[in-house]
Write a protein that holds these residues in place. Structure first.
Motif, PDB file in Angstrom:
ATOM      1  N   THR A  31      -3.564  -4.106  -4.280  1.00 22.50           N
ATOM      2  CA  THR A  31      -3.610  -4.799  -5.565  1.00 22.50           C
ATOM      3  C   THR A  31      -5.023  -4.869  -6.137  1.00 22.50           C
ATOM      4  OG1 THR A  31      -1.903  -6.198  -4.653  1.00 22.50           O
ATOM      5  CG2 THR A  31      -2.828  -6.860  -6.746  1.00 22.50           C
ATOM      6  N   PHE A  32      -5.948  -5.309  -5.331  1.00 19.02           N
ATOM      7  CA  PHE A  32      -7.318  -5.502  -5.808  1.00 19.02           C
ATOM      8  C   PHE A  32      -8.270  -4.728  -4.907  1.00 19.02           C
ATOM      9  CE2 PHE A  32      -5.035  -9.547  -6.649  1.00 19.02           C
ATOM     10  CZ  PHE A  32      -5.028  -9.497  -8.033  1.00 19.02           C
ATOM     11  N   LYS A  57      -2.405 -12.899  -1.009  1.00 17.77           N
ATOM     12  CA  LYS A  57      -3.445 -11.965  -1.438  1.00 17.77           C
ATOM     13  C   LYS A  57      -4.838 -12.430  -1.036  1.00 17.77           C
ATOM     14  CE  LYS A  57      -1.031 -10.522  -5.631  1.00 17.77           C
ATOM     15  NZ  LYS A  57       0.168 -11.346  -5.338  1.00 17.77           N
ATOM     16  N   THR A  91       6.631  -5.938  -5.098  1.00 16.01           N
ATOM     17  CA  THR A  91       6.124  -7.310  -4.971  1.00 16.01           C
ATOM     18  C   THR A  91       6.433  -7.886  -3.597  1.00 16.01           C
ATOM     19  OG1 THR A  91       8.166  -8.187  -5.888  1.00 16.01           O
ATOM     20  CG2 THR A  91       6.343  -7.861  -7.428  1.00 16.01           C
ATOM     21  N   GLY A 108      -7.725  -6.951 -13.086  1.00 13.23           N
ATOM     22  CA  GLY A 108      -6.824  -6.772 -11.940  1.00 13.23           C
ATOM     23  C   GLY A 108      -5.660  -7.736 -11.962  1.00 13.23           C
ATOM     24  N   HIS A 167      -3.074  -6.440 -14.712  1.00  8.68           N
ATOM     25  CA  HIS A 167      -2.405  -5.146 -14.501  1.00  8.68           C
ATOM     26  C   HIS A 167      -2.127  -4.901 -13.023  1.00  8.68           C
ATOM     27  CE1 HIS A 167      -2.875  -4.209 -18.701  1.00  8.68           C
ATOM     28  NE2 HIS A 167      -4.114  -4.642 -18.625  1.00  8.68           N
ATOM     29  N   ARG A 168      -1.326  -5.759 -12.436  1.00  6.12           N
ATOM     30  CA  ARG A 168      -1.000  -5.574 -11.024  1.00  6.12           C
ATOM     31  C   ARG A 168       0.500  -5.388 -10.880  1.00  6.12           C
ATOM     32  NH1 ARG A 168       0.132 -11.126  -9.012  1.00  6.12           N
ATOM     33  NH2 ARG A 168       0.010 -12.463 -10.818  1.00  6.12           N
ATOM     34  N   GLN A 169       0.861  -4.783  -9.758  1.00  5.49           N
ATOM     35  CA  GLN A 169       2.285  -4.516  -9.501  1.00  5.49           C
ATOM     36  C   GLN A 169       2.862  -5.492  -8.483  1.00  5.49           C
ATOM     37  OE1 GLN A 169       3.751  -2.379 -11.524  1.00  5.49           O
ATOM     38  NE2 GLN A 169       1.707  -2.108 -12.370  1.00  5.49           N
TER      39      GLN A 169
END
Lengths: 334, 334
Positions: free
Chosen positions: B14-15, B57, B235, B328, B331-333
């Motif tokens: 993600t990041f 996260k 997710t 970030g 625009h994350r999944q």
């Protein structure tokens, strides 16, 4: 009218003399409490208003203040600490009601009955964090640390009890360990902070903390007895929830350990079977095998131990009340 | 192997660049966290072990450490504070899973799916109190007070959201106010403490706190978008729970406010009706009326606002990462 100041009839009936020496300070506790959990949001304010209806015995604030005065002089911090510990206690009650699926507490519908489980959980969290925040307003890290240690133990005790529910082989030692953590720890903390903030000597603080611990264990044994043999009208709450959840308490542990094998098997059958109400089905066995008497005797022994810790204090009205409280927690109807 | 140190694949995906400048300190956070919630009781230890599987996260600890380093020098207190705020976040997640009846989080069964709602509630409480206790170990009343204020607001936000569920007329302003409290407040607190404990000037602390707030609101809008249009596989959690609970989020609020009356009526019908899955039924309306795009634009605007707050800092790798984080979160999944 402030609802948090109303409806203390239950309290007075249970512990008539407990509150008199600190009545003025208890009113201050109510003011601090109401102020601490106030919300500007109307929906949240409605919930806060509702919880005020089932205000408890205020046993914890009273013990903190009585201990403080019995050890020396009350300072403004005592009332704040008393409000903090009552808030922690209320938070656990709100979450307990979710756990028990209880519909009534102190003669009024529980939060979960009125607002659903989801909001009860969130409201309990709200009370927890407001308790901690209130503690920080004293600017005394020592108090925050003691309260943090206590709440850690309380929650671990509650969790252990939850995880042990259904374990019909729970031993007396395990049971005592759990109620020490989930109940006595918070009451011991009240006495600890009460004595500490009056500037008592470390040895006196330690003895008063032990007073609170014995008292707390005796209190919980008596509470568990009420759930088995108490009167719903007098207690103002749903009873028999422990046995419905297969939560073993002292009389049942004694019965399982001492009754002949066929009786123990029958008791196990009642506890694990679907039938309701289990409480009524179990009562004849508990009475016949002396399990109710046994639990009362254990509670009385602990109350005597609590009283013995008070001999380090000079005679005073507050010390006398603390001595009476040790009997009061055992021989109460609600 | 310590499970709290394992399984950071999601995070990195993600990041990718968020964690590198503070990787060593994040490992220290994991050690502190694991130590803080350890239990000597085997049954409790098993639950603690399980929660490690769905580690999040670690966005909050990373932001606290990055902010700290971007503002000056990291001190040992930073890692402790990062662990405290991650624990608070985890406690709310555990209670959220009870609320949502969610069965899966981060690809593993939720606590309530494995241990039942009762124990999930108690375990969330356990995490809350351990967070507060850990905060007190720093011996700094200022940190405890800031954390107390923040958690008060977080819980009030969660509670307001719960009480507003089913209110299909929730306004955009009310929605933003709720997510500011329930999500952005905690992220702002991370940036606040990060900057404060690096000895930053009050003006810089205030700007970094605002950075955290804009970022947090953008983060929650993106999170709510994922619940509506995200992919369950990516997710790793159950989606569509917001609409199932009639929890209004930004795209739906936009749709109800801008769509022609017959469309709004149909959307209301889908939301209040018994049919499942609602998420799939709503998607064509949300896309056609530009409601998904609208919510993304709002999140992007907030991310830009967050970035603008960072101009008070000298250029550094950490400042760059904080800038990237603002994009970030939108625009994350996952």
């Amino acid at each position: 009218m402030n609802r948090l100041l109303a409806g203390s009839a239950d309290v007075v009936r249970t512990f008539p003399s407990l509150y008199a020496p600190v009545a003025r300070e208890l009113e201050e506790v109510e003011r601090i409490l109401a102020e601490a959990i106030r919300s500007a949001n109307p929906a949240v304010a409605e919930l806060v208003e509702h919880v005020a209806h089932f205000r408890g015995k205020r046993l914890r604030p009273a013990l903190l203040l009585l201990t403080g005065r019995a050890c020396g002089r009350l300072v403004p911090a005592h009332a704040v600490l008393a409000a903090v510990l009552e808030l922690v206690h209320t938070a656990t009650l709100v979450h307990d009601d979710v756990l028990d699926g209880a519909a009534v507490r102190r003669h009024v519908p529980t939060i979960n009955a009125g607002w659903g489980n989801h909001n009860s959980i969130l409201f309990g969290d709200y009370l927890f964090t407001h308790a901690f925040h209130l503690a920080t307003t004293l600017g005394d890290i020592r108090a925050c640390r003691i309260i943090g240690e206590t709440t850690n133990r309380v929650c671990e005790g509650e969790l252990r009890q939850g995880l042990e529910s259904g374990n019909l082989a729970l031993s007396e030692a395990e049971y005592l360990d759990i109620i020490d953590a989930k109940t006595a720890e918070l009451i011991a903390c009240c006495c600890h902070l009460g004595a500490l903030f009056s500037g008592a000597e470390p040895e006196v603080v330690a003895r008063l903390t032990r007073y609170g611990r014995w008292l707390g264990i005796a209190f919980q044994i008596a509470d568990d007895l009420l759930d088995l043999v108490g009167d719903e009208e007098a207690t103002g709450k749903s009873l028999g929830t422990d046995v419905e959840q297969q939560k073993m308490t002292l009389p049942l542990i004694h019965l399982m350990a001492t009754a002949p094998a066929p009786v123990a098997a029958r008791v196990r059958q009642i506890l694990s079977g679907p039938g309701c109400p289990k409480r009524e089905a179990l009562r004849p066995y508990l009475t016949e095998h002396g399990s109710i008497d046994y639990a009362y005797r254990r509670a009385e022994d602990l109350a005597a131990r609590a009283r013995a810790e008070l001999t380090c204090l000079p005679p005073s009205p507050c010390r006398t009340v603390l001595e009476l409280a040790a009997d009061g927690v055992v021989h109460r109807q609600n």
